[in-house]
Design a protein around this motif. Sequence first.
Motif, mmCIF file in Angstrom:
data_model
loop_
_atom_site.group_PDB
_atom_site.id
_atom_site.type_symbol
_atom_site.label_atom_id
_atom_site.label_comp_id
_atom_site.label_asym_id
_atom_site.label_seq_id
_atom_site.Cartn_x
_atom_site.Cartn_y
_atom_site.Cartn_z
ATOM 1 N N PRO A 59 0.809 -1.230 0.000
ATOM 2 C CA PRO A 59 0.000 0.000 0.000
ATOM 3 C C PRO A 59 0.844 1.284 0.000
ATOM 4 C CG PRO A 59 -0.932 -1.585 1.521
ATOM 5 C CD PRO A 59 0.382 -2.148 1.059
ATOM 6 N N HIS A 93 3.612 13.545 9.518
ATOM 7 C CA HIS A 93 3.520 12.144 9.052
ATOM 8 C C HIS A 93 4.700 11.806 8.149
ATOM 9 C CE1 HIS A 93 0.926 8.937 6.899
ATOM 10 N NE2 HIS A 93 1.350 8.469 8.040
ATOM 11 N N ILE A 97 7.570 8.793 8.717
ATOM 12 C CA ILE A 97 7.695 7.644 7.794
ATOM 13 C C ILE A 97 9.085 7.630 7.157
ATOM 14 C CG2 ILE A 97 6.803 6.528 5.716
ATOM 15 C CD1 ILE A 97 4.097 7.692 6.298
#
Length: 160
Positions: A59, A93, A97
């Motif tokens: 994903p 975010h 990551i």
Amino acid sequence: MAVTGLGEVDQKYDGKGIRVGIVHARWNKKIIDNLVLGAKNKLLEFGVMDSDIIIESVPGSYELPLATVTMFNKHNVDVVIPIGCLIKGSTMHFEYICDSVSHALMDLQFKIGKPVIFGVLTCLTEEQAEARAGLIPGVMHNHGEDWGACAVEMVVKFGG
Ligand SMILES: O=c1[nH]c(NC[C@H](O)[C@H](O)[C@H](O)CO)c([N+](=O)[O-])c(=O)[nH]1
């Protein structure tokens, strides 16, 4: 010939017999598709057999480290090229990551003892990512090609 860092491959290594895994995220599809194509075409140019290139998608970039481990364990490859494209948004975010994925992929090499090529774009804008995927004519080049060349060189020189 090593990749000069300017994107030119100045030496060609023999990729015949090398098995390569490519795991790619599905976020930013247009960019990812061109990066994967660039890496695959360079692998074929270096003599890697098409049947020795195993491609799987996940994903997003956060899933790349686990998929890389599975690619080594399940498909008996000599090297893995994880490919992702992270583009800064309005929250933290992106930073979390980028940091976790880059460290995980680096550490995996020492745990598994095989090369993991860093194929994750960490860009501040979509235009930066497009340029590094070779999608803006005359601006930069497709970094996927560098990763393909790097993968073959690393196996030839440092493969188990
Ligand atoms: O590959 C990406 N994943 C992204 N997020 C998804 C993440 O990688 C995971 O798939 C998700 O958090 C579920 O674990 C991105 N952003 O959020 O911006 C991005 O830019 N690129």
